[in-house]
Design a protein around this motif. Structure first.
Motif, mmCIF file in Angstrom:
data_model
loop_
_atom_site.group_PDB
_atom_site.id
_atom_site.type_symbol
_atom_site.label_atom_id
_atom_site.label_comp_id
_atom_site.label_asym_id
_atom_site.label_seq_id
_atom_site.Cartn_x
_atom_site.Cartn_y
_atom_site.Cartn_z
ATOM 1 N N PRO A 148 -2.045 8.936 -20.469
ATOM 2 C CA PRO A 148 -2.704 8.060 -19.494
ATOM 3 C C PRO A 148 -1.669 7.283 -18.677
ATOM 4 O O PRO A 148 -1.580 6.060 -18.759
ATOM 5 N N SER A 149 -0.885 8.053 -17.924
ATOM 6 C CA SER A 149 0.139 7.481 -17.048
ATOM 7 C C SER A 149 -0.323 7.647 -15.615
ATOM 8 O O SER A 149 -1.271 8.374 -15.328
ATOM 9 N N ASN A 150 0.363 7.000 -14.709
ATOM 10 C CA ASN A 150 0.034 7.082 -13.288
ATOM 11 C C ASN A 150 0.224 8.520 -12.785
ATOM 12 O O ASN A 150 1.335 9.045 -12.849
ATOM 13 N N PRO A 151 -0.824 9.171 -12.276
ATOM 14 C CA PRO A 151 -0.662 10.567 -11.848
ATOM 15 C C PRO A 151 0.419 10.718 -10.779
ATOM 16 O O PRO A 151 1.255 11.624 -10.856
ATOM 17 N N PHE A 152 0.404 9.843 -9.794
ATOM 18 C CA PHE A 152 1.306 10.013 -8.645
ATOM 19 C C PHE A 152 2.743 9.606 -8.948
ATOM 20 O O PHE A 152 3.668 10.227 -8.463
ATOM 21 N N LEU A 153 2.898 8.563 -9.748
ATOM 22 C CA LEU A 153 4.244 8.029 -9.962
ATOM 23 C C LEU A 153 4.890 8.521 -11.252
ATOM 24 O O LEU A 153 6.102 8.454 -11.401
ATOM 25 N N SER A 154 4.072 8.995 -12.186
ATOM 26 C CA SER A 154 4.629 9.374 -13.485
ATOM 27 C C SER A 154 4.432 10.848 -13.809
ATOM 28 O O SER A 154 5.349 11.504 -14.306
ATOM 29 N N VAL A 155 3.222 11.370 -13.562
ATOM 30 C CA VAL A 155 2.909 12.732 -14.003
ATOM 31 C C VAL A 155 3.370 13.769 -12.981
ATOM 32 O O VAL A 155 3.992 14.774 -13.350
ATOM 33 N N PHE A 156 3.125 13.537 -11.704
ATOM 34 C CA PHE A 156 3.501 14.538 -10.700
ATOM 35 C C PHE A 156 5.013 14.764 -10.646
ATOM 36 O O PHE A 156 5.435 15.911 -10.474
ATOM 37 N N ALA B 220 0.859 -1.189 0.000
ATOM 38 C CA ALA B 220 0.000 0.000 0.000
ATOM 39 C C ALA B 220 0.895 1.238 0.000
ATOM 40 O O ALA B 220 1.912 1.271 0.694
ATOM 41 N N VAL B 221 0.513 2.228 -0.804
ATOM 42 C CA VAL B 221 1.306 3.455 -0.904
ATOM 43 C C VAL B 221 0.685 4.507 0.012
ATOM 44 O O VAL B 221 -0.430 4.963 -0.212
ATOM 45 N N LEU B 222 1.393 4.877 1.050
ATOM 46 C CA LEU B 222 0.888 5.855 2.026
ATOM 47 C C LEU B 222 1.220 7.275 1.595
ATOM 48 O O LEU B 222 0.461 8.210 1.856
ATOM 49 N N SER B 223 2.347 7.443 0.959
ATOM 50 C CA SER B 223 2.694 8.745 0.387
ATOM 51 C C SER B 223 3.852 8.549 -0.581
ATOM 52 O O SER B 223 4.503 7.497 -0.580
ATOM 53 N N VAL B 224 4.045 9.558 -1.416
ATOM 54 C CA VAL B 224 5.086 9.492 -2.442
ATOM 55 C C VAL B 224 5.924 10.759 -2.316
ATOM 56 O O VAL B 224 5.377 11.853 -2.150
ATOM 57 N N GLU B 225 7.212 10.596 -2.355
ATOM 58 C CA GLU B 225 8.089 11.763 -2.300
ATOM 59 C C GLU B 225 9.044 11.730 -3.476
ATOM 60 O O GLU B 225 9.443 10.649 -3.915
#
Lengths: 313, 313
Positions: free
Chosen positions: B194-202, B162-167
């Motif tokens: 259409p990529s992962n917002p949290f891991l790719s776009v942000f 589970a991903v609790l937060s991304v830095e």
């Protein structure tokens, strides 16, 4: 029987084969290996002589070519060429694993001697492989076309240039790797392998303390001539002896090693040279020095050890 | 017809396929690619998202897996394992050539953007590939098992935590690579793939000036939802939306991109979400967003460009 402690000073193929023969005879040798032919290609640290010894002792070498691993493929090299890399130095896919792992560990701070020991252990080698130094020594070759880095001369230009002189850049600052001087001092037998004197043996002897250790050791010291019937078994040793003004013969080689060895092993072909070599103060043993496959190299290894007073059962 | 200038903000597979569709439609896009998933393994610098875009645009990618090159072999990796290297990250022989060449050139001092351009040119890619930054940004994922480096989370542990937060470590100091801000500012169409917002776009938007450039550009800005029918087409986007408290839907994605895009492209399956997305102030286009092979990705690319007012003939 007490197993003798045997140390081999080696370059590439000749040293690898004789060291392998010793291992096949049941004695785990210390092999002190030239690093003057090391080079960096595609950002990878490549130690061709060490690898030839490593692969040969592991029984993984390509016997036909004399270098590299058996059953190689070249997918990475082909793709490196497609990406615009200059791929004149042949690197197989399996071989690249050695260079990748070594380079990563060196960059992480491990000395070459430690990385070499790890690689030898991983491949199940029954010998202690010692790069002569953990410092950088670069063999440079002066030719009529100018000064060439070693692999530029040896591989890229196929050792076709006349060698006017050889320099070992960095050798004055190079310290022997841990274990090297003791391997010579504590041995029962020190063998100078049938390697190229100028390109393989001198950059080993030239590292601080090595030549002195060979002079001073109580071991029996035996050199096997890399010149047979006026020809090198492999590589440019004959041409280099000639252009540098030496006798292109086992006698010429014996003169280079005077004071460093007790016994000179020469091929049957060269029996006529024995008296002149004896006149240098060396013992001479005449035998079949062509090693070929595993049986031949074990035979020669046993003979060399017998010559040194350590006949194996 | 004037060919529109198209810039795609991309992670791996989704961005690669849409950018490929645009190139197949006859438009050479600028593709600004995430580097937060970059990692060093065996001393080699690996840029998985850049490589997925590179290989896909070059038509060399493995379509079935979605990553890597077609027709790969694994001789080097097998040997790396034999040498005691930890080989949980699959690296094919041809793929390794990319990493070897890139690492060598980076170590020689070339910035990643320059190396990427060289690799794209060598492989005949009809697009401009731009890593979002030449500086180091490392995506770190906080999970119940602790903080994980991105590839540790994604590949080694198969994004099961589970991903609790991304830095994004280093992102505050990272400068956009040459051409990145202009690619956004000067485009006619900016597409968030259409990529992962949290891991790719942000981690793309988070580099200094990129988010502002997307906000400020006169381009039509279109996002394609990576969530279809409450599922991610590939990867852990759905789980991450959920654990981070977002709607696991195209609506949830649209909320993340409010203020950054003008149009949201959602799948036919999600037609019922259109009103709620419109309520966010976004235009909505409903279509088949599943790209599959080259024909599907060209179709979607043409549709996205038409949506943006740049229908191709």
């Amino acid at each position: 029987m007490v197993v003798p402690r045997v140390t081999v000073l080696a370059g590439g193929v000749g040293g690898a084969r004789l060291a392998h023969g010793i291992a096949l005879a049941g004695v785990s040798p210390d092999v002190v290996v030239n690093v003057g032919d090391d080079t960096e290609l595609h950002g990878l640290w490549i130690s061709p002589d060490l690898d030839t010894v490593l692969y040969t002792l592991a029984g993984l070498n390509d016997e036909e070519r004399g270098w590299g691993l058996r059953g190689e493929t070249y997918a990475t090299l082909t793709q490196l060429a497609a990406l615009g890399e200059d791929t004149w130095f042949t690197l197989g896919d399996k071989d690249l694993a050695t260079h990748i792992a070594r380079t990563a560990r060196l960059r992480a701070g491990a000395p070459l001697s430690e990385v070499t020991a790890q690689l030898a252990a991983a491949l199940g080698v029954n010998a202690r492989l010692l790069p002569v130094t953990d410092d950088r020594v670069a063999t440079l070759v002066d030719t009529p076309s100018g000064r060439l880095a070693f692999q530029e001369y040896f591989v890229r230009r196929r050792h076709a240039d006349a060698v006017l002189s050889v320099e070992f850049e960095g050798i004055d600052a190079a310290r022997p790797a841990p274990g090297v001087l003791d391997a010579v001092a504590d041995a029962d037998v020190v063998i100078i392998a049938p390697s190229n004197p100028f390109l393989s043996v001198f950059p080993v002897l030239g590292v601080a303390g090595v030549r002195e250790a060979v002079r001073a050791t109580a071991a029996r010291r035996v050199a096997v001539s890399p010149i047979v019937g006026g020809q090198a078994i492999k590589g440019p040793a004959a041409q280099i002896l000639e252009t540098l003004g030496h006798d292109v013969s086992a006698l010429g080689v014996a003169r280079l090693y005077t004071g460093l060895v007790d016994v000179m092993v020469v091929d049957d072909t060269d029996v006529a040279l024995a008296p002149a070599i004896r006149d240098l103060g060396l013992e001479v043993v005449v035998t079949d020095t062509i090693m070929g496959g595993p049986a031949g190299r074990e035979r020669l290894a046993r003979q060399v050890l017998a010559v040194a007073g350590h006949a194996l059962p």
